[in-house]
Enzyme design. Structure first.
Site, PDB file in Angstrom:
ATOM      1  CG  HIS A 147      -0.540   0.023   2.514  1.00 39.44           C
ATOM      2  ND1 HIS A 147      -0.333   1.198   3.202  1.00 39.44           N
ATOM      3  CD2 HIS A 147      -0.242  -0.965   3.394  1.00 39.44           C
ATOM      4  CE1 HIS A 147       0.060   0.927   4.428  1.00 39.44           C
ATOM      5  NE2 HIS A 147       0.141  -0.379   4.571  1.00 39.44           N
ATOM      6  CG  ASP A 173       2.178   0.531   7.929  1.00 37.85           C
ATOM      7  OD1 ASP A 173       1.890  -0.015   6.864  1.00 37.85           O
ATOM      8  OD2 ASP A 173       1.407   0.558   8.911  1.00 37.85           O
ATOM      9  CD  GLU A 184      -3.215  -1.457   4.863  1.00 41.06           C
ATOM     10  OE1 GLU A 184      -3.078  -2.573   5.389  1.00 41.06           O
ATOM     11  OE2 GLU A 184      -2.958  -0.389   5.481  1.00 41.06           O
ATOM     12  CD  GLU A 185      -2.029   2.292   7.454  1.00 41.57           C
ATOM     13  OE1 GLU A 185      -2.762   1.849   8.357  1.00 41.57           O
ATOM     14  OE2 GLU A 185      -0.839   1.966   7.313  1.00 41.57           O
ATOM     15  CG  ASP A 198       1.593  -3.912   5.138  1.00 40.91           C
ATOM     16  OD1 ASP A 198       2.257  -3.024   5.707  1.00 40.91           O
ATOM     17  OD2 ASP A 198       0.388  -3.770   4.864  1.00 40.91           O
ATOM     18  CG  HIS A 207      -0.118   2.782  12.437  1.00 40.89           C
ATOM     19  ND1 HIS A 207      -1.477   2.599  12.368  1.00 40.89           N
ATOM     20  CD2 HIS A 207       0.386   2.137  11.365  1.00 40.89           C
ATOM     21  CE1 HIS A 207      -1.773   1.871  11.315  1.00 40.89           C
ATOM     22  NE2 HIS A 207      -0.644   1.571  10.690  1.00 40.89           N
TER      23      HIS A 207
HETATM   24 ZN   LIG Z   1       0.574  -1.405   6.362  1.00 39.72          ZN
END
Ligand SMILES: [Zn+2]
Length: 360
Positions: free
Chosen positions: A77, A190, A220-221, A243, A331
């Site tokens: 992603h 990420d 994606e998130e 990922d 994140h």
């Molecule tokens: Zn991810």
């Protein structure tokens, strides 16, 4: 005199880590992936036959194989967690919404970039100063709705003049840094590391009869949305998501909660909250790792999921699995990973592709 065009000196293509640096420094907050997508298209172009962008703006790079051989979808992603301007106060401060899962506790005092139609603006996330907070207040987490982005604007009108609009994406202002022999830190690992692994896999892909569709997915998130339309369009026989996963090798984490460790090899998901890896795909990945002596780690039972979950449930179902890089502090504004894990993920992906015909 005739001019002589010399071939360019040195390498004409970038290495995995050079691509990771470029991709990590680029900005693509969920739903606003354009800068990353343009970069991905440029970086994948030399290695594929065709590149298409679907209506949701996933990018699909296709290396054509034989019609009788399996079609493999790789997915990484392009989006990153970030913020979005929600309102502009009359004093010129920007209140914001969160795009993707971000812990409120890591937001305070972060340097941010607000992406306006007039170009990027620097800002800082501010709050009521601790000195004038009551003792009870100081003990509590300052939730994101109490925070604001300060772009140094004089007032609402000045913020508008700078180009800020409701809906503008906001990303963390963090640059890629190499901090150890193989260890790097940066923004949006990420899933820019997945993007970099996918590009490197295309670059190193030897001859195969399989058709490879390398897909940079969007959104994606916020619920694996891009993977839904991309997988429908590609209609693959096998899906592999590239990922990151949570590295649990830091103080205060029980092995039971997450067992993956940075630098100990690609992580193969057995099951997570959205996917039970198809047994044939798990066997394929395990055999590929063992036969090529690639260290790997297995993980199961983690909350969250990857594009593989969405791939697996598209059309009549697509056997899917995930190859992840154990990454610390995902994140958050800055992640940390081992380049060795990224390189081994490339090796594992390529080894699996070479074996797919035997398994499917
Ligand atoms: Zn991810």
């Amino acid at each position: 005199m005739k001019s002589i065009h010399k071939p360019p000196e040195g390498r004409t293509t970038l290495s995995l880590k050079e691509n990771l640096e470029k991709l990590s420094n680029a900005c693509g907050v969920t739903g606003r992936e354009e800068e990353v997508r343009n970069l991905m298209m440029k970086l994948m172009k030399p290695y594929v036959d065709e590149i298409v962008v679907d209506k949701l703006e996933n990018v699909i790079a296709i290396k054509k194989g034989k019609k009788s051989s399996p079609k493999v979808m790789l997915a990484a992603h392009m989006d990153e967690v970030g913020l979005m301007v929600k309102t502009i106060t009359k004093e010129g401060f920007l209140k914001f919404a969160k795009m993707g899962g971000i812990d409120d506790r890591i937001l305070l005092a972060q340097k941010m970039t607000v992406h306006t139609s007039n170009g990027p603006l620097s800002g800082i996330i501010g709050s009521k100063p601790p000195h004038i907070q009551k003792e009870q207040e100081r003990k509590k987490v300052v939730t994101y709705d109490q925070l604001f982005i300060d772009i140094g604007a004089e007032n609402h009108k000045d913020a508008n003049k700078k180009g800020v609009k409701v809906g503008d994406p906001v990303s963390f202002d963090v640059k890629y840094v190499k901090i150890g022999k193989d260890v790097v830190t940066g923004k949006a690992f990420d899933d820019r590391v997945g993007c970099a692994i996918m590009i490197e896999a295309l670059k190193q892909l030897g001859s195969t009869d399989c058709t490879i569709c390398a897909v940079g997915t969007v959104q994606e998130e916020v619920g694996l949305r891009g993977a839904a339309t991309a997988t429908f369009g590609v209609d693959p026989d096998v899906g592999i998501a590239l990922d990151v996963t949570i590295a649990g090798d830091v103080p205060g984490v029980r092995e039971f909660d997450t067992s993956a460790k940075m630098g100990k090899g690609p992580v193969l998901t057995v099951a997570d909250s959205g996917l039970i890896t198809h047994p044939k795909v798990l066997r394929l990945l395990l055999n590929a790792a063992k036969e090529n002596k690639i260290d790997y780690q297995l993980e199961t039972g983690l909350p969250g999921s990857t594009d593989a979950a969405r791939m697996s449930l598209t059309r009549h179902g697509v056997p899917s699995g995930t190859v992840s890089v154990a990454t610390r502090y995902i994140h958050s504004p800055v992640g940390m990973l081992s380049l060795k894990d990224a390189e081994n993920s490339v090796k594992l992906t390529l080894a699996a592709i070479q074996k797919i015909q035997k398994h499917f």
